[in-house]
Write an enzyme that holds these catalytic residues in place. Sequence first.
Site, PDB file in Angstrom:
ATOM      1  N   ARG A   9      -8.256   1.262  -5.894  1.00  0.00           N
ATOM      2  CA  ARG A   9      -7.923  -0.078  -6.364  1.00  0.00           C
ATOM      3  C   ARG A   9      -9.192  -0.793  -6.802  1.00  0.00           C
ATOM      4  O   ARG A   9     -10.290  -0.438  -6.435  1.00  0.00           O
ATOM      5  CB  ARG A   9      -7.239  -0.876  -5.239  1.00  0.00           C
ATOM      6  CG  ARG A   9      -5.847  -0.348  -4.904  1.00  0.00           C
ATOM      7  CD  ARG A   9      -4.943  -1.470  -4.407  1.00  0.00           C
ATOM      8  NE  ARG A   9      -5.573  -2.300  -3.407  1.00  0.00           N
ATOM      9  CZ  ARG A   9      -5.480  -2.112  -2.105  1.00  0.00           C
ATOM     10  NH1 ARG A   9      -4.775  -1.106  -1.640  1.00  0.00           N
ATOM     11  NH2 ARG A   9      -6.085  -2.907  -1.266  1.00  0.00           N
TER      12      ARG A   9
ATOM     13  N   LYS B  94     -10.022   2.660   7.314  1.00  0.00           N
ATOM     14  CA  LYS B  94      -8.942   3.056   6.400  1.00  0.00           C
ATOM     15  C   LYS B  94      -8.631   4.544   6.516  1.00  0.00           C
ATOM     16  O   LYS B  94      -9.535   5.379   6.475  1.00  0.00           O
ATOM     17  CB  LYS B  94      -9.421   2.708   4.986  1.00  0.00           C
ATOM     18  CG  LYS B  94      -8.414   2.858   3.909  1.00  0.00           C
ATOM     19  CD  LYS B  94      -8.807   1.942   2.756  1.00  0.00           C
ATOM     20  CE  LYS B  94      -8.087   2.278   1.485  1.00  0.00           C
ATOM     21  NZ  LYS B  94      -8.270   1.270   0.442  1.00  0.00           N
TER      22      LYS B  94
ATOM     23  N   ARG C 173      -8.958  -9.427  -1.854  1.00  0.00           N
ATOM     24  CA  ARG C 173      -9.694  -8.900  -0.714  1.00  0.00           C
ATOM     25  C   ARG C 173      -9.378  -9.796   0.479  1.00  0.00           C
ATOM     26  O   ARG C 173      -9.371 -11.016   0.375  1.00  0.00           O
ATOM     27  CB  ARG C 173     -11.199  -8.943  -1.007  1.00  0.00           C
ATOM     28  CG  ARG C 173     -12.050  -8.289   0.015  1.00  0.00           C
ATOM     29  CD  ARG C 173     -13.380  -7.906  -0.618  1.00  0.00           C
ATOM     30  NE  ARG C 173     -14.033  -9.058  -1.232  1.00  0.00           N
ATOM     31  CZ  ARG C 173     -14.902  -9.834  -0.606  1.00  0.00           C
ATOM     32  NH1 ARG C 173     -15.207  -9.591   0.645  1.00  0.00           N
ATOM     33  NH2 ARG C 173     -15.467 -10.854  -1.217  1.00  0.00           N
TER      34      ARG C 173
HETATM   35  C1  BTN Z   1      -7.181   2.425  -2.775  1.00  0.00           C
HETATM   36  O1  BTN Z   1      -8.234   2.114  -3.339  1.00  0.00           O
HETATM   37  O2  BTN Z   1      -6.921   2.039  -1.639  1.00  0.00           O
HETATM   38  C2  BTN Z   1      -6.194   3.317  -3.473  1.00  0.00           C
HETATM   39  C3  BTN Z   1      -6.609   4.756  -3.442  1.00  0.00           C
HETATM   40  C4  BTN Z   1      -5.603   5.686  -4.090  1.00  0.00           C
HETATM   41  C5  BTN Z   1      -6.111   7.107  -4.154  1.00  0.00           C
HETATM   42  C6  BTN Z   1      -5.074   8.063  -4.659  1.00  0.00           C
HETATM   43  S1  BTN Z   1      -5.536   9.738  -4.427  1.00  0.00           S
HETATM   44  C7  BTN Z   1      -4.194  10.268  -5.396  1.00  0.00           C
HETATM   45  C8  BTN Z   1      -4.082   9.290  -6.546  1.00  0.00           C
HETATM   46  N1  BTN Z   1      -4.922   9.690  -7.651  1.00  0.00           N
HETATM   47  C9  BTN Z   1      -5.917   8.836  -7.849  1.00  0.00           C
HETATM   48  O3  BTN Z   1      -6.803   8.972  -8.729  1.00  0.00           O
HETATM   49  N2  BTN Z   1      -5.847   7.814  -6.993  1.00  0.00           N
HETATM   50  C10 BTN Z   1      -4.699   7.956  -6.121  1.00  0.00           C
END
Ligand code: BTN
Length: 326
Positions: A120, A185, A320
């Site tokens: 994100r 996390k 945030r």
């Molecule tokens: C966050 O920042 O909290 C969200 C992270 C999401 C990661 C997942 S891994 C599978 C999918 N492919 C990506 O490139 N991102 C999401």
Amino acid sequence: MNLKSLLELLADGAFHSGADLGRTLGISRAAVWKQVERLRQLGVDIHSVTGKGYRMPASLYLLDKDIVLHYLGELAPALEDQFDLFFSIDSTNLEAMRQIQQGVASRIIVAEHQRSGRGRRGRTWISPLGASIYASMVVTFSGGMGALDGLSLAVAVMVRRVAVRCGCHGVGLKWPNDLQVDGRKIAGILLEISGDLTGPCRVIIGIGLNVSIPESAARAIDQPFSDLASHSDHTLDRNQVLAMLIQEMHAGLAQFEEDGFAAFHEEWDAADVYKGRSVELVSGSNKVKGVVRGVADTGALLLETDEGIRAMTGGELSYRLREISG
Ligand code: BTN
């Protein structure tokens, strides 16, 4: 010879000499060494001990489509042809986008490794090989964007159900959709939407679920994190974890289509780690202080401010939330 064959040989966690590996793979010891270095660069922990050879610190369950289908049980026949498993890819969300452009309406895309995993707020999602679940699901919703209210929070509840089934204790939710244990996390969710405001829209639900992050990869992660393995006494086969995720998403999305976030609200509340706490909600240069009073059925954060309770909506991906002291 490819990296996957070498990884398969090392996956048992036992020592293998460079000579034995080379013989099995039909390459020289020097070539084995080079491939081991490449695996290390992709985030795999491989120890080398003089006189003994190479080994991984723990055995590794590599993802295998047939094993995932086995664990999927009665869902397997319906999903068999909707499932892509990549060894290494730029990002499963990007692959989902490419497939949507080719007309795909429903798909599950999984990878062992992502070269440019997306998080994100434009962040990178560090995606070491074989350490986690990186999955993106393409889902089509018919009711326009309004039907998606609260979806990202509902997905967090679905992923939390997986963590609980894996024996992981103390998993909390942080608005809008982070899963945490003790403030660290363990999973992130990235929703990307394409379609129009009123008609059918395609949603990419990207999920990164940390299963067992090796020490070498941990250094690259710029936020407090943990993984399922650190909080569970179960032996975690990632094939089984992935099957559980697909099962929970399958059932959960059907429930969401029927009843929306309301069906997940109680479960969300019970796991909300910020409820009752004083926080500051930051969006760009805009800061709002208040006490978290839960979430609305729309998925908005309910914040009690000096002006009363405000429902903080939209831009959930760019906010945030942090606790303020004093
Ligand atoms: C966050 O920042 O909290 C969200 C992270 C999401 C990661 C997942 S891994 C599978 C999918 N492919 C990506 O490139 N991102 C999401």
